[in-house]
Design an enzyme around this catalytic site. Structure first.
Site, short mmCIF file in Angstrom:
data_model
loop_
_atom_site.label_atom_id
_atom_site.label_comp_id
_atom_site.label_asym_id
_atom_site.label_seq_id
_atom_site.Cartn_x
_atom_site.Cartn_y
_atom_site.Cartn_z
N LYS A 18 58.60 85.48 56.83
CA LYS A 18 58.10 84.34 55.80
C LYS A 18 57.27 84.98 54.75
CE LYS A 18 58.62 79.76 55.43
NZ LYS A 18 59.91 78.87 55.77
N ASP A 21 61.96 77.59 50.47
CA ASP A 21 61.02 76.49 51.16
C ASP A 21 60.43 75.71 50.21
OD1 ASP A 21 59.82 76.50 54.38
OD2 ASP A 21 58.27 76.06 52.93
P1 NDP Z 1 60.52 70.61 48.64
O1 NDP Z 1 59.46 71.58 47.81
O2 NDP Z 1 61.62 70.52 48.25
O3 NDP Z 1 59.72 69.23 49.02
C1 NDP Z 1 58.57 69.10 49.48
C2 NDP Z 1 58.10 67.69 49.75
O4 NDP Z 1 57.12 67.55 50.48
C3 NDP Z 1 57.97 67.05 48.46
O5 NDP Z 1 58.02 65.77 48.43
C4 NDP Z 1 56.23 67.16 48.26
O6 NDP Z 1 55.68 66.36 47.75
C5 NDP Z 1 55.88 66.89 50.07
N1 NDP Z 1 54.63 67.80 50.00
C6 NDP Z 1 54.49 69.12 50.21
N2 NDP Z 1 53.35 69.47 50.27
C7 NDP Z 1 52.68 68.45 50.55
C8 NDP Z 1 51.35 68.20 50.93
N3 NDP Z 1 50.55 69.14 51.04
N4 NDP Z 1 51.15 66.75 50.94
C9 NDP Z 1 52.04 65.87 51.32
N5 NDP Z 1 53.37 66.13 50.70
C10 NDP Z 1 53.59 67.34 50.29
O7 NDP Z 1 60.57 71.37 50.00
P2 NDP Z 1 61.28 71.17 51.26
O8 NDP Z 1 61.86 69.97 51.42
O9 NDP Z 1 62.04 72.50 51.29
O10 NDP Z 1 60.40 71.69 52.60
C11 NDP Z 1 59.74 70.46 53.08
C12 NDP Z 1 59.42 71.03 54.81
O11 NDP Z 1 60.61 71.48 55.38
C13 NDP Z 1 58.46 72.09 54.63
O12 NDP Z 1 57.68 72.13 55.95
C14 NDP Z 1 59.43 73.35 54.96
O13 NDP Z 1 58.86 74.36 55.50
C15 NDP Z 1 60.55 72.74 55.81
N6 NDP Z 1 61.70 73.35 55.80
C16 NDP Z 1 62.45 73.64 54.89
C17 NDP Z 1 63.73 74.23 54.91
C18 NDP Z 1 64.65 74.43 53.91
O14 NDP Z 1 65.99 75.07 54.20
N7 NDP Z 1 64.11 74.04 52.40
C19 NDP Z 1 64.23 74.63 56.22
C20 NDP Z 1 63.37 74.45 57.43
C21 NDP Z 1 62.42 73.86 57.23
P3 NDP Z 1 55.16 66.63 46.22
O15 NDP Z 1 56.48 67.01 45.20
O16 NDP Z 1 54.51 65.68 45.74
O17 NDP Z 1 54.55 67.96 46.20
O1 2IT Z 2 61.57 77.02 57.35
C1 2IT Z 2 62.90 77.52 57.21
O2 2IT Z 2 63.77 77.60 58.10
C2 2IT Z 2 63.36 77.82 55.72
N1 2IT Z 2 62.69 77.45 54.87
C3 2IT Z 2 64.76 78.11 55.51
C4 2IT Z 2 64.52 79.58 55.80
C5 2IT Z 2 66.08 80.43 55.40
O3 2IT Z 2 65.90 81.73 55.49
O4 2IT Z 2 67.03 79.90 54.95
#
Ligand code: NDP
Ligand code: 2IT
Length: 449
Positions: free
Chosen positions: A130, A170
């Site tokens: 990561k 992420d």
């Molecule tokens: P994005 O940046 O697309 O969206 C994040 C969302 O979460 C936004 O709505 C943001 O609000 C909110 N957020 C982030 N930080 C905070 C915080 N400290 N407090 C409150 N709200 C918060 O990220 P993703 O959707 O990609 O990721 C979301 C979660 O999913 C993370 O935990 C990530 O690690 C996990 N994840 C992502 C994957 C991927 O493929 N993208 C795969 C597996 C897991 P705001 O815009 O106001 O900051």
């Molecule tokens: O938390 C996760 O699994 C991710 N942000 C996706 C990682 C990836 O390599 O697609």
């Protein structure tokens, strides 16, 4: 309250705390896994003899670097960049990059640690890693984000490679950022090495369904949990926290399967729309305008926006926390249980605190941990690498079918492993044990390395 650990695991956990002072998120992720390994060390004493657990807790390599860049006014900014290459037993390091002001070493280490087991569960040949930075993309122009990404990659490129380390997105890193990062990698190395990053654009080596994959995969996993009870999403009321990549596509798939998502959130507040969220509007606000969620209520008079509101106070059948770590605490869990919530599926990484998890377990709420439930994103990244290796591009239908199969396999594997180790229905144990054993077997085969 620290759960009772097997004495040998307790002693390893104390070493982890001593060796990594102040890294509370990392400690939390390690403790969560150790809580599942009691039966494993009894059945497989070799993992203790070979110090597999100590080795898994120590990243193979940690890179921390300076990222200087200039904003549109010419002012110089200094951020910190990270890449933690945690474990390569099953394949090249694989895991996302997070750009968020809360990023520090502990956050990247907890994410990298969880990624090892998550990636093992996908059944694909990928190790765990990561990275990210404390850079805050909010309010920054495209040119500023581009200059930051170029500076970040100017250091990171030397550590990457199709067979070495393959980042993706992420929080704060999506298609735009992956474009800038790939462009700079290609420029510096003079190589069109498609599989060095995933989440690429569809015109230049990306895979269909990667954008949707984490949210879709989460909902496929929960659908499997519902099937165990002879149920489906049909008519189920759901909450999805966050409104980013994972949340948006989780909402889309819930709606496709006949459920209704009545609320989502961002870091400023919560939107409640009792008729079900308008996904087209949500995509327009978040993906096109990059605006705040509050804008939703301007055009949807039936919806209410509550600044600083708590999404977990809203009654639901299914809760899908999909924003960030530790966003759902003990009081939230108590409220959800009181209001009749029966299933929790983690779209985010470690969104539920240990105390909240215990509340759900005591109340017999079916609980899917992130390392199983959100594995669809990284699994589809591995499918993107497969397509890059064969210089092929699959259809949406084929790729989505592969994703659904992978999620169903992860569900079966975690469900059966939980039973085999004497804790039926405990997906946390199922995921930790199945993921751990796969990595441990590979590490033992390689000897002391
Ligand atoms: P994005 O940046 O697309 O969206 C994040 C969302 O979460 C936004 O709505 C943001 O609000 C909110 N957020 C982030 N930080 C905070 C915080 N400290 N407090 C409150 N709200 C918060 O990220 P993703 O959707 O990609 O990721 C979301 C979660 O999913 C993370 O935990 C990530 O690690 C996990 N994840 C992502 C994957 C991927 O493929 N993208 C795969 C597996 C897991 P705001 O815009 O106001 O900051
Ligand atoms: O938390 C996760 O699994 C991710 N942000 C996706 C990682 C990836 O390599 O697609």
């Amino acid at each position: 309250m620290t759960p009772q650990l097997d004495p040998q695991l307790e002693s390893i956990y104390q070493q982890v705390i001593q060796r990594n002072p102040g890294e509370s998120e990392f400690h939390q992720a390690v403790l969560e896994v150790f809580g599942s390994l009691g039966q494993v060390v009894k059945k497989h004493p070799d993992v203790l003899e070979n110090k597999i657990i100590e080795r898994i807790c120590e990243p193979e390599r940690q890179i921390i670097f300076r990222v200087p860049w200039q904003d549109d006014k010419g002012e110089v900014h200094i951020n910190r960049g990270f890449r933690v290459e945690f474990n390569s037993a099953l394949g090249p390091y694989k895991g996302g990059l997070r750009f968020h002001p809360s990023v520090y070493l502990s956050v990247i280490k907890f994410l990298g640690f969880e990624q090892i087991f998550k990636n093992a569960l996908t059944g694909m040949p990928i190790g765990g890693g990561k990275g990210g930075s404390d850079f805050d993309p909010k309010g920054r122009s495209d040119s500023e984000v581009m200059r930051f990404c170029q500076s970040f990659m100017t250091e990171l490129y030397r550590h990457l490679g199709e067979y070495t380390d393959v980042p993706a997105g992420d929080i704060g890193v999506g298609g735009r950022e992956i474009g800038y990062l790939f462009g700079q990698y290609k420029r510096i190395t003079n190589r069109y090495e498609s599989a060095v990053l995933t989440g690429k654009g569809l015109d230049w080596g990306g895979s269909l369904v990667r954008k949707e994959a984490t949210g879709y995969g989460l909902v496929f996993f929960v659908e499997e949990m519902l099937k165990v009870e002879g149920q489906s999403f049909d008519g189920k009321k759901c909450l999805v926290s966050g409104s980013g990549n994972v949340a948006i596509y989780a909402i889309e798939k819930v709606h496709q399967l006949g459920g209704k998502v009545v609320a989502c959130s961002d870091s400023a507040g919560t939107i409640y729309d009792q008729n079900g969220l308008d996904l087209d509007l949500l995509k327009e606000i978040k993906e096109v305008q990059r605006a705040r969620l509050s804008v939703y209520a301007d055009t949807h008079k039936g919806a209410t926006y509550s600044e600083g509101g708590n999404i977990w106070d809203i009654p639901c059948d299914i809760a899908l926390p999909s924003a960030t770590q530790n966003e759902l605490g003990e009081a939230d869990a108590t409220e959800l249980v009181k209001n009749g919530c029966k299933i929790v599926g983690e779209g985010a990484n470690m969104p539920t605190t240990p105390e909240a998890t215990r509340v759900f377990q005591m109340a017999n709420v079916a609980f899917a941990p992130g390392k199983a439930a959100n594995a669809g994103g990284v699994a589809t990244s591995a499918l993107e690498m497969q397509q890059n290796a064969s210089r092929d591009a699959w259809s949406f239908e084929h790729t989505e079918e592969r994703l659904a199969e992978i999620m169903s396999h992860i569900h079966r594997n975690t469900f059966e492993t939980a039973e085999e180790f004497g804790t039926p229905g405990n997906y946390i144990n199922g995921a930790n044990i199945a993921g751990f054993l796969k990595v441990a077997r590979a590490m033992e085969a390689f000897g002391v390395v």
